[in-house]
Motif scaffolding. Sequence first.
Motif, mmCIF file in Angstrom:
data_model
loop_
_atom_site.group_PDB
_atom_site.id
_atom_site.type_symbol
_atom_site.label_atom_id
_atom_site.label_comp_id
_atom_site.label_asym_id
_atom_site.label_seq_id
_atom_site.Cartn_x
_atom_site.Cartn_y
_atom_site.Cartn_z
ATOM 1 N N PRO A 164 0.830 -1.219 0.000
ATOM 2 C CA PRO A 164 0.000 0.000 0.000
ATOM 3 C C PRO A 164 0.858 1.260 0.000
ATOM 4 O O PRO A 164 2.047 1.234 0.376
ATOM 5 N N LEU A 165 0.260 2.369 -0.405
ATOM 6 C CA LEU A 165 0.988 3.632 -0.560
ATOM 7 C C LEU A 165 1.677 4.059 0.726
ATOM 8 O O LEU A 165 2.851 4.467 0.696
ATOM 9 N N GLN A 166 0.974 4.008 1.855
ATOM 10 C CA GLN A 166 1.589 4.449 3.107
ATOM 11 C C GLN A 166 2.802 3.604 3.472
ATOM 12 O O GLN A 166 3.804 4.117 3.977
ATOM 13 N N ILE A 193 2.378 12.374 -2.627
ATOM 14 C CA ILE A 193 1.102 12.083 -3.285
ATOM 15 C C ILE A 193 0.057 11.599 -2.278
ATOM 16 O O ILE A 193 0.394 11.022 -1.233
ATOM 17 N N SER A 194 -1.210 11.815 -2.595
ATOM 18 C CA SER A 194 -2.322 11.416 -1.727
ATOM 19 C C SER A 194 -3.001 10.167 -2.271
ATOM 20 O O SER A 194 -3.103 9.975 -3.490
ATOM 21 N N GLU A 199 -5.307 7.117 -9.903
ATOM 22 C CA GLU A 199 -4.595 6.955 -11.174
ATOM 23 C C GLU A 199 -3.220 7.612 -11.135
ATOM 24 O O GLU A 199 -2.263 7.100 -11.717
ATOM 25 N N GLU A 200 -3.130 8.752 -10.442
ATOM 26 C CA GLU A 200 -1.835 9.418 -10.309
ATOM 27 C C GLU A 200 -0.884 8.562 -9.481
ATOM 28 O O GLU A 200 0.323 8.479 -9.785
ATOM 29 N N VAL A 201 -1.415 7.918 -8.428
ATOM 30 C CA VAL A 201 -0.585 7.021 -7.611
ATOM 31 C C VAL A 201 -0.011 5.907 -8.488
ATOM 32 O O VAL A 201 1.182 5.596 -8.421
ATOM 33 N N SER A 203 0.502 5.922 -11.687
ATOM 34 C CA SER A 203 1.470 6.486 -12.629
ATOM 35 C C SER A 203 2.814 6.731 -11.963
ATOM 36 O O SER A 203 3.871 6.399 -12.517
ATOM 37 N N VAL A 204 2.780 7.300 -10.765
ATOM 38 C CA VAL A 204 4.018 7.586 -10.030
ATOM 39 C C VAL A 204 4.714 6.279 -9.627
ATOM 40 O O VAL A 204 5.949 6.160 -9.719
ATOM 41 N N LEU A 205 3.914 5.296 -9.191
ATOM 42 C CA LEU A 205 4.482 3.997 -8.824
ATOM 43 C C LEU A 205 5.136 3.342 -10.032
ATOM 44 O O LEU A 205 6.242 2.795 -9.934
ATOM 45 N N GLN A 206 4.484 3.408 -11.182
ATOM 46 C CA GLN A 206 5.064 2.834 -12.391
ATOM 47 C C GLN A 206 6.385 3.520 -12.741
ATOM 48 O O GLN A 206 7.367 2.845 -13.097
ATOM 49 N N THR A 207 6.427 4.819 -12.609
ATOM 50 C CA THR A 207 7.655 5.562 -12.928
ATOM 51 C C THR A 207 8.808 5.144 -12.035
ATOM 52 O O THR A 207 9.912 4.829 -12.525
ATOM 53 N N ILE A 208 8.562 5.126 -10.733
ATOM 54 C CA ILE A 208 9.659 4.842 -9.801
ATOM 55 C C ILE A 208 10.077 3.376 -9.876
ATOM 56 O O ILE A 208 11.270 3.051 -9.800
#
Length: 428
Positions: A164-166, A193-194, A199-201, A203-208
Motif C-alpha cells: 500500500p501507498l503508506q 502524493i495522496s 490513477e496518479e498514484v 502512474s508515479v508507482l510505475q515511474t519509480i
Amino acid sequence: METDSIEANGGCAVDLRRIRRLRCSVKDYDWGRTGSDSLVARLHSTNSGAQIDSTRPYAELWMGTHGSGPSYLADGSNGMTLKSWISENPKSLGNRVLEKWGCDLPFLFKVLSVAKPLSIQAHPDKESAKKLHKARPDLYKDDNHKPEMALAITEFEALCGFIPLQELKGVLRDVPEIEELVGTEEANQVLSISEQHTEEVKSVLQTIFTLLMSAGADSTKEIISKMKQRLCMESKERQLTDKERLVLRLEKQYPDDIGVISAFFFNYVKLNPGEALYLGANEPHAYLSGESIEIMATSDNVVRAGLTSKLRDIQTLCSMLTYKQGFPEILKGSNVGAYITRYLPPFDEFEIDLCDLPQGESTVFSCVSGPSLVLVVQGEGKLSAGASTDDIVAGDVLFAPADTEIHLESSSDLKLYRAGVNSRFLYS
C-alpha cells in the motif's frame, strides 16, 4: 446434457467415464529442491518409475496438456498424450468446456518444490500474450493468458503485488538506497502524493518502479552492497524487520540482482498449509520457498525481471503491470463434502478441491460437468468410478472425464487434490 458413457472411436468402443492413469512430466529448474528432499521428485518417481537423482533439482511436476510438459496415458496407449486422447474423445470435456475452450483442458496443474526464489515475474493478459507470442514465439510459447493459484502444502513464502501507498512511503524513508538509485525528485513524488488520486498514484508507482528495475549493473551492485552493510550494522542495535531479513537472504541467493532491493516494493506473504494465493494477469510476484500445488490457465508465458539467471524483459514487465496496491486475498477454502475443501478463485478456468481422508474413511467427489485431474500426494486407498475400482498411492495422477462420480476409500491417511474447471462457470 450428460456425456455419453460409450463413444465409437475408430470402430472401437471407448468408455468416456473410465478414469485414466497418467504419466507426467517433470522440470528440473535450478530453483528446485534437490533429490529426495523434493516432493516433486518423490511423486514423479512413483508416477514414472524413474529413480531419483540425488544431484538433480526437481522443481515442477506438470499435469495436463501443455506442449512444454505433456501428460501421457499410462494404460498401454503407445505413448498417446492426454491432449491427443481428448482430441479423439472431445465429449470427455463436457459441452460447456468444449464450447468455450475447444478440444483441450483449460487448466494446467502442477506441484512446486521451491528451494530458492523463482524470479520476479508476471504473466500477460490475453491481448498481450497474443502480441508477445507473435513477436517472440521462442520466448513466449503460446498466446494464452495465465491467471494462477498456489495452494500451500508446506509453509510457503511469496512476494505478491505492490505494498500500500503508506507502506511504500515508509520504505522510501527507511531505505535511503532506493532514493539514491531512482533520484530524489522521483522519490519525493511518491512521498507527497495522496491516496485519493488513484490513477496518479499508479502512474508515479510505475515511474519509480521502472527506474528501479532499469538501473545499471554497476549502480545496482554498489547500492546493494551499501544497503547490506547498513543493515548488518543496524542489526547490532535493533531487530531487523521480516522484510529486511528476507532482503539479506535474497542477496545471498542472488548477489547484485536488482530483485533484491525491489523486494521492498512487494507484499511479503507467508502461507500456512491449506492456504491459497491467487494471481490475475499482469500482477508481479515471486515464489520464494516451500512446496505447493499450483494451477493456472493452460499457458507457460512468463515475463521476468529479477531474481533470475534467465532472460529478463524488464521494459515489457514494467509496462504491463496493473500497479494495483494492497495485500492479496488469502483463500482458506470452504467445505463442499465430507473431508473435502474447495478453493474457488475468480477465474473461469480452474478450481482445486483438497481431500484429506483419515484412515478407514470414505467420501465422494460428486459429478461435475467438466473434466478433472486427480493427484495423490499422501497415503493409500481405493478410487472407484462406475464399474471400475483402482488402488491408488502417492504419485498417482488420474484423468476423470466430465460427469464422473468418484468414490474414495482410505487404507491409510490419504491426501489428494482434484483440479477442475471453476464450478461458478460450469453452473452459471
